[in-house]
Design an enzyme around this catalytic site. Structure first.
Site, PDB file in Angstrom:
ATOM      1  N   LYS A  45     -12.977 -47.256 -39.082  1.00  0.00           N
ATOM      2  CA  LYS A  45     -13.798 -46.821 -39.859  1.00  0.00           C
ATOM      3  C   LYS A  45     -14.075 -45.118 -39.392  1.00  0.00           C
ATOM      4  O   LYS A  45     -14.946 -44.890 -38.601  1.00  0.00           O
ATOM      5  CB  LYS A  45     -15.227 -47.481 -39.575  1.00  0.00           C
ATOM      6  CG  LYS A  45     -16.063 -47.056 -40.759  1.00  0.00           C
ATOM      7  CD  LYS A  45     -17.387 -47.825 -40.530  1.00  0.00           C
ATOM      8  CE  LYS A  45     -18.710 -47.208 -41.481  1.00  0.00           C
ATOM      9  NZ  LYS A  45     -18.825 -45.742 -41.165  1.00  0.00           N
ATOM     10  N   SER A  94     -16.467 -47.272 -35.964  1.00  0.00           N
ATOM     11  CA  SER A  94     -17.325 -46.448 -36.137  1.00  0.00           C
ATOM     12  C   SER A  94     -17.830 -45.804 -34.879  1.00  0.00           C
ATOM     13  O   SER A  94     -17.004 -44.846 -34.176  1.00  0.00           O
ATOM     14  CB  SER A  94     -18.741 -46.931 -36.949  1.00  0.00           C
ATOM     15  OG  SER A  94     -19.411 -46.121 -37.513  1.00  0.00           O
ATOM     16  N   ASP A 115      -8.410 -38.472 -26.163  1.00  0.00           N
ATOM     17  CA  ASP A 115      -7.694 -37.366 -26.477  1.00  0.00           C
ATOM     18  C   ASP A 115      -7.943 -36.407 -25.283  1.00  0.00           C
ATOM     19  O   ASP A 115      -6.984 -35.693 -24.849  1.00  0.00           O
ATOM     20  CB  ASP A 115      -8.298 -36.654 -27.712  1.00  0.00           C
ATOM     21  CG  ASP A 115      -7.617 -37.091 -28.718  1.00  0.00           C
ATOM     22  OD1 ASP A 115      -6.862 -38.209 -28.814  1.00  0.00           O
ATOM     23  OD2 ASP A 115      -8.298 -36.863 -30.217  1.00  0.00           O
TER      24      ASP A 115
END
Length: 441
Positions: free
Chosen positions: A323, A298, A309
């Site tokens: 999740k 999460s 990224d």
């Protein structure tokens, strides 16, 4: 049989923990129900009345209705649920990061509650509770037969209320009886230390205090180690079940200088929210290695995905939980709250990690000790019955073993990160190149 609380959190709480958006209103809008829907509701009402009238023992009406509501919600996905008033209160306590209690970290061992460590300057430490103590009774009631969560719930309570503990201590010839008065316990969401020339930051959960605790930890490490001697930081997100979305965004923003952190997308095509970073990297570009495993879920995946990224950090460890859904907490007044999955979140590159997880840049497995070998410690969203199938989900699924050894010298993943930061080993993925950031165009 020993059960580590961290492992319990990784297994039990990941099924319930959510990246939460808190709504202050219970208002809603919905499409008008069709005639078939009303026919089904009539069937439900008929069954409800027959159960009330004919079941072998008189049922609890309130429990019947709550069970029906939960059945409806759990049929949607594993993270949507109804919280009664008590459960809603517990959730608020967890996200707030402070509660009335004693101040001890515990595990369950041989059906007794074992004290891992008392927290400094808390009622437990002042009363003389020691690491290794076994709690056999709480307010005169035997601990044997209780779950760990039940025991923890009994030890928490209103501030300034007393609690009696019966303690078994190695070397003591008889049980020790202690009366302790509960006080406000502030849980540190970030634990930190200096590993010689590296700063170590472990985020245990994303509560209202996480960002402030992180900034305080970084300030302390910076004051202890001269900037020219500090090789970088390890950000440990292993066994972190998640928490508040806004805190995940703030933590990510602390390390980033620009660009998107995360986006969320709801049922409607136009229901998109984007969260961007602001100028200013609190570490001034110091190298960062993020540790993840199957217990990273999460909010922790939002942070790991954003830093990965943007090529701000190298992610090391094993596949995260996967999740990638957002739960909105909708208050229902005195009737508790509704936790409803309302969106999926996407990393800056535009990928959903739902059912897939974050793939580390450098895969390093953590061996299990002999006593845990053969046990299934793998955790992953894709293993949950009824989970929402992710856009990027494959047959491999998400998740990996959720285990972190208690002693740093046994921590293969941590030591791999330290070796990289110190230049004792090398890998093409470290340090990452920000010029090769992968953004959603």
């Amino acid at each position: 049989m020993k059960r580590n609380l961290s492992l319990l959190f990784a297994g039990a709480l990941l099924g319930a923990s959510a990246v939460s958006l808190l709504h202050g209103t219970s208002g809603f809008s919905a499409n008008a129900a069709g005639s078939e829907t009303y026919r089904q509701l009539a069937i439900f009402g008929d069954i409800f009345e027959r159960v009330r009238a004919q079941y072998v023992t008189p049922p609890d009406d309130k429990k019947l209705v709550e069970s029906a509501i939960n059945g409806m919600l759990t049929s949607l996905d594993p993270h949507s649920s109804y919280l009664d008033a008590e459960a809603a209160k517990d959730m608020r306590v967890q996200t707030k990061g402070e509660f009335g209690g004693l101040g001890i970290e515990v595990t369950m061992e041989d059906e007794l509650v074992k004290v891992v460590a008392p927290i400094d300057d808390t009622p437990a430490s002042r009363a003389g509770v020691l690491a290794g103590d076994l709690i056999s009774a709480i307010d005169g009631e035997e601990v044997r037969g209780m779950s760990l969560n039940d025991a923890v719930d009994r030890m928490r309570g209103l501030v300034n209320t007393p609690i009696e503990l019966t303690i078994l201590r190695e070397g003591a010839d008889k049980p020790i009886e202690l009366t302790i008065v509960r006080d406000i316990i502030k849980v540190k969401a970030v634990k930190y230390r200096v590993e010689e020339d590296v700063g170590y930051l472990k985020i245990t959960s994303f509560t209202e205090k996480t960002f402030d605790d992180l900034m305080s930890a970084i300030d302390t490490i910076s004051s202890e180690v001269p900037d020219d001697k500090l090789k970088g930081y390890v950000l440990d997100l292993r066994l972190n079940p998640g928490g508040l979305l806004d805190q995940a965004v703030s933590v990510s923003d602390a390390f980033l200088d620009r660009g998107e952190i995360v986006s969320t997308r709801g049922r409607d095509a136009n229901d998109i929210a984007r969260f961007d970073s602001r100028p200013g990297d609190v570490l001034n570009g110091k190298p960062v290695i993020v540790l993840i495993n199957g217990g990273s879920a999460s909010a922790s995946e939002i942070v790991a995905g954003a830093l990965q990224d943007h090529r701000r950090a190298t992610v090391l460890g094993t596949q995260s939980f996967g999740k990638g859904s957002v739960q909105t907490i909708i208050p229902l007044g005195e009737n508790g709250a509704l936790r409803l999955t309302t969106a999926l979140y996407y990393t800056p590159s535009g990928e959903s990690i739902q059912g897939k997880g974050i793939t580390p840049d450098i895969k390093v497995d953590q061996p299990l000790p002999e006593e845990l070998q053969g046990r299934n410690l793998r955790r992953g969203e894709s293993d949950l019955r009824g989970h929402i199938k992710g856009e990027e989900e494959s047959e491999e699924g998400s998740g990996s073993i959720a285990y972190v050894p208690p002693e740093p010298e046994d921590d293969v993943q941590l030591n791999a990160a330290l070796d990289l930061l110190r230049g004792e080993t090398s890998d093409p993925a470290f340090p990452p190149n920000p010029d090769k950031a992968v953004m959603n165009r």
